[in-house]
Design a protein around this motif. Structure first.
Motif, PDB file in Angstrom:
ATOM      1  N   TRP A  88      20.267  -1.606 -23.809  1.00  0.00           N
ATOM      2  CA  TRP A  88      20.572  -2.128 -22.498  1.00  0.00           C
ATOM      3  C   TRP A  88      19.603  -3.515 -21.956  1.00  0.00           C
ATOM      4  N   GLY A  89      19.131  -4.078 -23.015  1.00  0.00           N
ATOM      5  CA  GLY A  89      18.508  -5.604 -22.400  1.00  0.00           C
ATOM      6  C   GLY A  89      17.006  -5.357 -21.929  1.00  0.00           C
ATOM      7  N   LEU A  90      16.674  -3.935 -22.055  1.00  0.00           N
ATOM      8  CA  LEU A  90      15.102  -3.649 -21.446  1.00  0.00           C
ATOM      9  C   LEU A  90      14.198  -3.755 -22.690  1.00  0.00           C
ATOM     10  N   GLU A  91      13.272  -2.909 -22.746  1.00  0.00           N
ATOM     11  CA  GLU A  91      12.158  -3.136 -23.718  1.00  0.00           C
ATOM     12  C   GLU A  91      12.413  -3.855 -24.976  1.00  0.00           C
ATOM     13  N   ALA A  92      12.181  -4.847 -25.408  1.00  0.00           N
ATOM     14  CA  ALA A  92      12.318  -5.548 -26.650  1.00  0.00           C
ATOM     15  C   ALA A  92      11.193  -5.252 -27.454  1.00  0.00           C
ATOM     16  N   PHE A  93      11.754  -4.663 -28.867  1.00  0.00           N
ATOM     17  CA  PHE A  93      10.815  -4.454 -29.960  1.00  0.00           C
ATOM     18  C   PHE A  93      11.191  -5.425 -30.968  1.00  0.00           C
ATOM     19  N   PHE A  94       9.961  -6.079 -31.407  1.00  0.00           N
ATOM     20  CA  PHE A  94       9.943  -7.215 -32.412  1.00  0.00           C
ATOM     21  C   PHE A  94       9.895  -6.926 -33.802  1.00  0.00           C
ATOM     22  N   GLY A  95      10.321  -7.480 -34.824  1.00  0.00           N
ATOM     23  CA  GLY A  95      10.023  -7.497 -36.122  1.00  0.00           C
ATOM     24  C   GLY A  95       8.604  -8.196 -36.525  1.00  0.00           C
ATOM     25  N   GLN A  96       8.713  -8.162 -37.817  1.00  0.00           N
ATOM     26  CA  GLN A  96       7.029  -8.906 -37.993  1.00  0.00           C
ATOM     27  C   GLN A  96       7.304 -10.413 -38.395  1.00  0.00           C
ATOM     28  N   GLY A  97       8.395 -10.721 -38.233  1.00  0.00           N
ATOM     29  CA  GLY A  97       8.433 -12.185 -38.472  1.00  0.00           C
ATOM     30  C   GLY A  97       8.683 -12.848 -39.840  1.00  0.00           C
TER      31      GLY A  97
END
Lengths: 112, 111
Positions: free
Chosen positions: A97-106
């Motif tokens: 829903w476009g809320l809390e974004a979780f990132f990969g390690q890059g």
């Protein structure tokens, strides 16, 4: 869930070569973001998708950059041809829903 | 794009001290997020705030969503060496549906 998975973790390539970065978002997330991080500019949003559809690509630096999301579990960011100034860490992130974004390690990209 | 001003840029503190940092924007946000990034890793979400005035804790971390909706604060109590890293704030507005990131606060904890 394994979280957002990016590959490769490191990429070294020669100027002019094509580079493809890959991302698998968290299952069930409907938003996917591609960011670039450099010391000079910090975290910059390049493009984001909602339900596999590109919504805003205004952050894509130039036509050499392209991103696709053929299905809900996979996205690619392609640079062709690559240039030394593209060297940076590229992050993929996903959210629900476009809320809390979780990132990969890059992916740390070095163009020589 | 949107600019979020984060301060201070860097902090050097003694282990055990409390830490405060803040983030301000010229625009109103509906959500504020705080992330921590360790070297060579991606940002990790620490706290999410959804309501103006909201105060939320996560262990030794406490964050607040400013009443004006244009700022947010993060406090770390009794710092420890593993708190070292770069802390980012991020604001989310429904319009455009994207996150805008602050410039980061680099925290160094001296044992």
């Amino acid at each position: 869930d394994a979280g957002v998975i990016q590959s490769p973790r490191h990429e070294v390539t020669e100027m002019g070569q094509e580079v493809t970065l890959r991302c698998k978002p968290i299952s069930g997330h409907d938003y996917l973001f591609w960011y670039r991080q450099t010391m000079m500019r910090g975290l910059e949003l390049l493009i984001y998708f909602n339900n596999n559809v590109p919504i805003d690509d205004s952050g894509m630096p130039e036509d050499r950059f392209s991103a696709k999301m053929p299905n809900a579990s996979f996205s690619t960011l392609k640079i062709q041809p690559s240039e030394p100034r593209d060297s940076a860490v590229y992050f993929c992130a996903s959210s629900f829903w476009g809320l809390e974004a979780f990132f990969g390690q890059g992916t740390r990209l070095t163009v020589v | 794009g949107q600019q979020l001003n984060q301060s201070p840029q860097s902090m050097f503190i003694q282990e055990g001290e409390d830490v405060s940092m803040n983030c301000t924007s010229s625009s109103i946000f509906n959500t504020w997020l705080w992330y921590k990034q360790d070297p060579g890793e991606g940002p990790v979400l620490l706290i999410a705030l959804y309501k103006a005035g909201e105060l939320t804790s996560n262990g030794r971390l406490t964050a607040q969503f400013g009443i004006t909706r244009k700022d947010s604060f993060l406090n770390i109590s009794a710092s420890i060496p593993s708190d070292v890293g770069i802390y980012f704030c991020a604001g989310h507005a429904k319009t455009g549906n994207q996150f805008y990131f602050g410039t980061g606060t680099s925290l160094t904890v001296i044992p």
